[in-house]
Every structure is written in C-alpha cells, then in structure tokens.
Motif scaffolding. Sequence first.
Motif, mmCIF file in Angstrom:
data_model
loop_
_atom_site.group_PDB
_atom_site.id
_atom_site.type_symbol
_atom_site.label_atom_id
_atom_site.label_comp_id
_atom_site.label_asym_id
_atom_site.label_seq_id
_atom_site.Cartn_x
_atom_site.Cartn_y
_atom_site.Cartn_z
ATOM 1 N N ASP A 1 2.789 8.282 -7.580
ATOM 2 C CA ASP A 1 1.417 8.354 -7.054
ATOM 3 C C ASP A 1 1.430 8.837 -5.597
ATOM 4 O O ASP A 1 0.554 9.600 -5.169
ATOM 5 C CB ASP A 1 0.730 6.983 -7.119
ATOM 6 N N VAL A 2 2.436 8.381 -4.841
ATOM 7 C CA VAL A 2 2.549 8.813 -3.438
ATOM 8 C C VAL A 2 2.740 10.332 -3.392
ATOM 9 O O VAL A 2 2.091 11.035 -2.601
ATOM 10 C CB VAL A 2 3.718 8.080 -2.725
ATOM 11 N N LEU A 3 3.600 10.848 -4.287
ATOM 12 C CA LEU A 3 3.832 12.303 -4.321
ATOM 13 C C LEU A 3 2.518 13.052 -4.551
ATOM 14 O O LEU A 3 2.212 14.029 -3.867
ATOM 15 C CB LEU A 3 4.774 12.657 -5.475
ATOM 16 N N ALA A 4 1.768 12.555 -5.539
ATOM 17 C CA ALA A 4 0.504 13.229 -5.875
ATOM 18 C C ALA A 4 -0.442 13.193 -4.670
ATOM 19 O O ALA A 4 -1.088 14.202 -4.346
ATOM 20 C CB ALA A 4 -0.123 12.554 -7.083
ATOM 21 N N LYS A 5 -0.494 12.036 -3.985
ATOM 22 C CA LYS A 5 -1.400 11.934 -2.821
ATOM 23 C C LYS A 5 -0.974 12.864 -1.683
ATOM 24 O O LYS A 5 -1.793 13.290 -0.879
ATOM 25 C CB LYS A 5 -1.434 10.485 -2.321
ATOM 26 N N MET A 6 0.327 13.154 -1.635
ATOM 27 C CA MET A 6 0.802 14.082 -0.597
ATOM 28 C C MET A 6 0.475 15.533 -0.952
ATOM 29 O O MET A 6 0.684 16.436 -0.138
ATOM 30 C CB MET A 6 2.329 13.968 -0.436
ATOM 31 N N VAL B 1 12.956 12.842 -4.147
ATOM 32 C CA VAL B 1 13.315 12.921 -2.724
ATOM 33 C C VAL B 1 13.128 14.346 -2.199
ATOM 34 O O VAL B 1 12.553 14.556 -1.125
ATOM 35 C CB VAL B 1 14.769 12.426 -2.500
ATOM 36 N N VAL B 2 13.581 15.324 -2.972
ATOM 37 C CA VAL B 2 13.438 16.728 -2.533
ATOM 38 C C VAL B 2 11.949 17.058 -2.359
ATOM 39 O O VAL B 2 11.537 17.636 -1.343
ATOM 40 C CB VAL B 2 14.068 17.689 -3.569
ATOM 41 N N ALA B 3 11.148 16.671 -3.361
ATOM 42 C CA ALA B 3 9.717 16.995 -3.311
ATOM 43 C C ALA B 3 9.068 16.340 -2.089
ATOM 44 O O ALA B 3 8.295 16.982 -1.365
ATOM 45 C CB ALA B 3 9.041 16.532 -4.599
ATOM 46 N N THR B 4 9.385 15.074 -1.842
ATOM 47 C CA THR B 4 8.774 14.370 -0.703
ATOM 48 C C THR B 4 9.182 15.030 0.612
ATOM 49 O O THR B 4 8.335 15.323 1.467
ATOM 50 C CB THR B 4 9.221 12.890 -0.685
ATOM 51 N N ASP B 5 10.485 15.245 0.780
ATOM 52 C CA ASP B 5 10.976 15.788 2.056
ATOM 53 C C ASP B 5 10.409 17.184 2.333
ATOM 54 O O ASP B 5 10.065 17.514 3.477
ATOM 55 C CB ASP B 5 12.511 15.833 2.064
ATOM 56 N N LEU B 6 10.304 18.009 1.287
ATOM 57 C CA LEU B 6 9.818 19.376 1.520
ATOM 58 C C LEU B 6 8.299 19.424 1.704
ATOM 59 O O LEU B 6 7.787 20.213 2.499
ATOM 60 C CB LEU B 6 10.258 20.298 0.376
ATOM 61 N N ARG B 7 7.606 18.560 1.003
ATOM 62 C CA ARG B 7 6.146 18.510 1.176
ATOM 63 C C ARG B 7 5.804 18.025 2.592
ATOM 64 O O ARG B 7 4.914 18.545 3.248
ATOM 65 C CB ARG B 7 5.545 17.591 0.093
ATOM 66 N N ARG B 8 6.579 17.022 3.038
ATOM 67 C CA ARG B 8 6.400 16.531 4.412
ATOM 68 C C ARG B 8 6.453 17.660 5.423
ATOM 69 O O ARG B 8 5.776 17.646 6.443
ATOM 70 C CB ARG B 8 7.599 15.627 4.742
ATOM 71 N N ARG B 9 7.320 18.649 5.138
ATOM 72 C CA ARG B 9 7.473 19.763 6.072
ATOM 73 C C ARG B 9 6.448 20.863 5.838
ATOM 74 O O ARG B 9 6.576 21.959 6.371
ATOM 75 C CB ARG B 9 8.887 20.319 5.958
ATOM 76 N N GLY B 10 5.477 20.601 4.976
ATOM 77 C CA GLY B 10 4.351 21.531 4.794
ATOM 78 C C GLY B 10 4.554 22.576 3.706
ATOM 79 O O GLY B 10 3.724 23.481 3.567
ATOM 80 N N HIS B 11 5.638 22.462 2.910
ATOM 81 C CA HIS B 11 5.826 23.460 1.844
ATOM 82 C C HIS B 11 5.004 23.068 0.614
ATOM 83 O O HIS B 11 4.699 21.890 0.406
ATOM 84 C CB HIS B 11 7.307 23.575 1.485
ATOM 85 N N ASN C 1 0.808 -1.228 0.000
ATOM 86 C CA ASN C 1 0.000 0.000 0.000
ATOM 87 C C ASN C 1 0.840 1.276 0.000
ATOM 88 O O ASN C 1 0.327 2.364 -0.087
ATOM 89 C CB ASN C 1 -1.003 0.011 1.167
ATOM 90 N N GLY C 2 2.172 1.137 0.043
ATOM 91 C CA GLY C 2 3.039 2.305 -0.170
ATOM 92 C C GLY C 2 3.159 3.238 1.020
ATOM 93 O O GLY C 2 4.214 3.787 1.245
ATOM 94 N N GLY C 3 2.139 3.415 1.803
ATOM 95 C CA GLY C 3 2.224 4.306 2.975
ATOM 96 C C GLY C 3 2.441 5.755 2.552
ATOM 97 O O GLY C 3 3.442 6.059 1.917
#
Length: 489
Positions: free
Chosen positions: A222-227, A178-188, A153-155
């Motif tokens: 797909d995970v990026l888009a869901k974030m 990686v950059v997109a995931t890490d920065l989105r995680r931080r709310g940017h 399920n990817g999480g």
Amino acid sequence: MADSGEYLAELLAKEKSGQLRPSDRLSIPCQPMPEQDPFDRRENIGEVALGYTETEARLEALRCLQCRNAPCVEGCPVGIQIRDFIKEIVDGDYAKALAIIKQNSLLPAVCGRVCPQEVQCQEKCTVAKKFKDVSKAVSIGRLERFVADLDRNGGIPEVAAETGKRVAVIGSGPGGIVVATDLRRRGHDVTIFEAFHKPGGVMVYGIPEFRLPKAIVQKEIDVLAKMGVKIELNFVVGRTQTIEQLMKEDGFDAVYIGVGAGLPSFMNIEGENLIGVYSANEYLTRANLMKAYMFGKGADTPIAVSEKVAVLGGGNVAMDAARTAVRLGAKKVYLVYRRSEKEMPARVEEVHHAKEEGVDFRVLQNPSRIIGDENDRVKALELLKYELGEPDDSGRRRPVPIKGSEFQLEVDTVIVAIGNKANPLIGQTTPELKLNKWGNIVVDEKCKTSMEGVYAGGDIVLGAATVILAMGQGRTAAAAIDEYLATRK
Ligand code: FAD
Ligand code: SF4
C-alpha cells in the motif's frame, strides 16, 4: 519477587543514573517470546509468535551491553545500527528506534519475523559469547519486530521531483519492493510487473500466515501505491512481453529482474507423478496465496484433504509445509530427512515449533520410491535408512544409505521440499543475459547484468537465499540504476 513492571522501573532508574553495570545487564533473564499454545494453534492459521509487550521489550533491550564495537552490526547483511536502536528502546523512544532501523532496512516487520538472526547478528552478539550460547543472545529480531509493529501509520517516504525516467521492476518480492521504493523516492517513474494476481513474492505465496501475516506485507505494498509506484499484476515477463519489448517498445530506460527462484526441485524417483504428490511450492501457494484452507467457504482452490502426510526435506520450506499440513487437518505428519537433525538447514525455532505441533521427525531416512494404489493415488513411501559418513562439499556429514534397510511408511500425501532453483523463462527469452551453470543471472558487484540497463538481484542471482539478502541486493541495484539513469539524456 517484584513484578516485571517494578523490576523494569528499578533497572531503568539504575540505568539512568549510570549505575547499571554489565554484570547487572547479564543477570537480566532472556525474555521469552509469548506464543500461541501449541495445541490450540494446530487448529488455526493465526500467528504463532505474539510479540513482546513494552515491559518485555525494554527488559530485553536492557540486556544489551551497548558494546563499543557492536559486533552484531557486522553480522547484519544490511548493516542496521543495532546497538543504537536498542538504546532507543531502553529510553522508550520507539519512533527513533524505528527510524534508525529504516535507514538500512525497509521491511522491519517482515525481517523481525523471518530473518535467521541466530546465524547473523545474534550469532555475533557479545552476550551470546559470554554465555557461550547463541540462544542467550540479545533477541535483536524480536526487538526489531516490537518497534516495527508499533508503527501503525506506516509513514510514506518522500518522493523527489519527477525525473521523467522509467524503470520496470520484474517481480514484487522483497528485492523488487526495495528497488521500487528507492527509485521512486528519487523521482523515477516505476512500474512493477508481477506474474501472480497478488504482489509480495514468497512473503505472500510461500511463507505461511502463521509466521508472517499477509496484512503486514500488504501494508508495504500500500505504501508503494501511495508513493505512485504502478503495479501490473498477472503479467509474466517473457510471456506477456519480453524484457527487450519493455525497453524498446514501451520505452523503459532500465530494468530490475527480481523474479526469485520459484522452480521446485524433485527427487526424480519412481512415483513422483502419482496423485497426492505436491511440490512444497504448489502446496504452500494453494494454502497461502489461494487460501485453500477456506475452500468452499469463499476460496475456489482445493487442496488434498490428507490423513497421513510425508514432507521430504529439512529446510524452512519443509517446516512450513509440514506445519501447514498440520493446520489443514492431517492426522499424522512426518518430516523425512536424510541427514540428522544437527545438519538440518531449517531455523532452530521452526524445528522446535514443528515438534511442538506434533510433526513426527524421521531423520536419517530417505525415500527410494513412492508407491501408488490401483487408482494412481499415493498409498505409501518406500524409505531407506541412512547413516552419516565423512563431510561433503557443504561441510555437513554425507548421508550414506544402509543397504537392505528398505521399509514402507503408509501415507496418502507426499510434499517434496528439497529446494528451489531459477525458473528458466527470463533466460530463455532474453538471450543477451549471461547465466551461470545453475541458470542464475550473473551480475557484478553493483548488480548489473551483461545487458545494458538491466540489473538483477535476490534469489534469481543468489539461488534460494533469504529475504534480507534480497533486500540488500535490491538496495545496491537501486543505487546503481539511479547512477545509470543520470548518464542518460
Ligand atoms: P521472491 O520473493 O521469490 O519474489 C519473486 C516474484 O517474482 C514472485 O512474486 C514471482 O511471482 C515473480 N515472478 C517470477 N517470474 C516472473 C516473471 N517472469 N514475470 C513477472 N513476475 C515474475 N527467507 C528468510 O529470510 N526467512 C524465512 O523464514 C524464509 N522462509 C521461506 C519459506 C518458504 C516456503 C520459501 C519458499 C522461502 C523462504 N525464504 C525465507 C526465502 C525468501 O523468501 C526468499 O529468499 C526471498 O523472498 C527472495 O526474494 P526475491 O525478491 O528474490 O523474490
Ligand atoms: Fe548489544 Fe549484543 Fe550488539 Fe553488544 S553485540 S551491542 S550486546 S546486541
């Protein structure tokens, strides 16, 4: 002899009671990777390596000596806690194993497949040292792949409250992801700008399906888009808009440049403009991204239907091109390399697979020209034989041409796979960016460029390198961008 299930149960019982000695672990045979039959796989693009079963994975994990100093970790460019995740596989807690890997690597299903472990973690492995043979190291990459593939399920990583800060990520390769995931995680608020019509970088347009199924990369996208990461495709930064415009007109607070090294090098010999000469990039892009192997059956992009193909080069890209040509139906595929097999930069596994699939290795040979027919189509290669001289700057023995050794090899397609360099577009349209003499972007240890708010990493900084190094720089850059954004109102 007991079957492997019983053997595993016996070893696990001993392990649980603390009676499994290092010598017992060393006597467990290396677990080979199940693979598609070489004859069958010449005819399909399905993945060659099929992945461990649970029994194979746990047996392989039990080979790990659980070294106190874990030298394997030193060999991992992103510092995965290898010993600890292997212990979780022994204990059967695969979710925990994956969580440990994900602390340091966001794309384990990719890295487990394509990382050159034999010159990284596995080279340092104590088991390899004990046997004085790196092929007998604990198969760390295969174990990483095993746990990653169980993660159906990817999480979706948690996203912090919106900060209102906007970041443009240029390029959707492993570094950009990686950059997109890490920065989105931080709310940017993150937008990826990608030149191609599909995201994923080299993982999608270069590395073939038979080594890295595209569905795996798509799952990460797909995970990026869901974030909530936005992805703008068919957007060439430097043409559609410049970096300066993104920052000044569109209001992006920071930019990450992860555009890779997509400009192919050529040999600059006579005949390179003939019909039937491809760069490996073009050949692989047609085959992978544009699905040319399905031309006429749902895909619009054609590719040469070749009888005899010569691939020039000895790296992973050359192996990928040669193995793709086999699958596209060529009757004969030559791999022409000017040094000996020992100096080939390609992974040993790729060389082995290419040979199994019938690629004919012509080492210590190099083309002096490509010969065409009256219609300007390739009809032969003129090759020169070489011998090895003294080591050069790269530490490898220098190939020296043997005078008068020219001969011809009949081929109808030539694929040039001798390296890639930086595409000059971003540099040309962003004069403030400092470049080195090869056109790569110069950054500091935090991946900051000479331009305020602009960071860069991966192949555009390192030259053609690896997925894991691009990911490592992506992580460094994301942390630095986050720090930078905190200083802005
Ligand atoms: P890339 O993956 O190169 O992605 C850059 C992205 O930026 C691309 O999608 C591109 O379209 C986009 N882009 C470029 N210019 C612009 C622009 N102006 N505007 C918008 N978008 C732009 N590494 C391994 O570790 N193991 C392997 O087995 C392996 N095999 C390889 C096989 C091949 C055929 C090739 C070519 C490379 C291989 N590599 C391998 C190298 C690895 O793929 C790269 O090091 C890695 O992908 C680099 O990542 P990156 O994020 O820097 O950029
Ligand atoms: Fe296990 Fe090898 Fe790492 Fe030691 S070096 S902890 S044996 S993987």
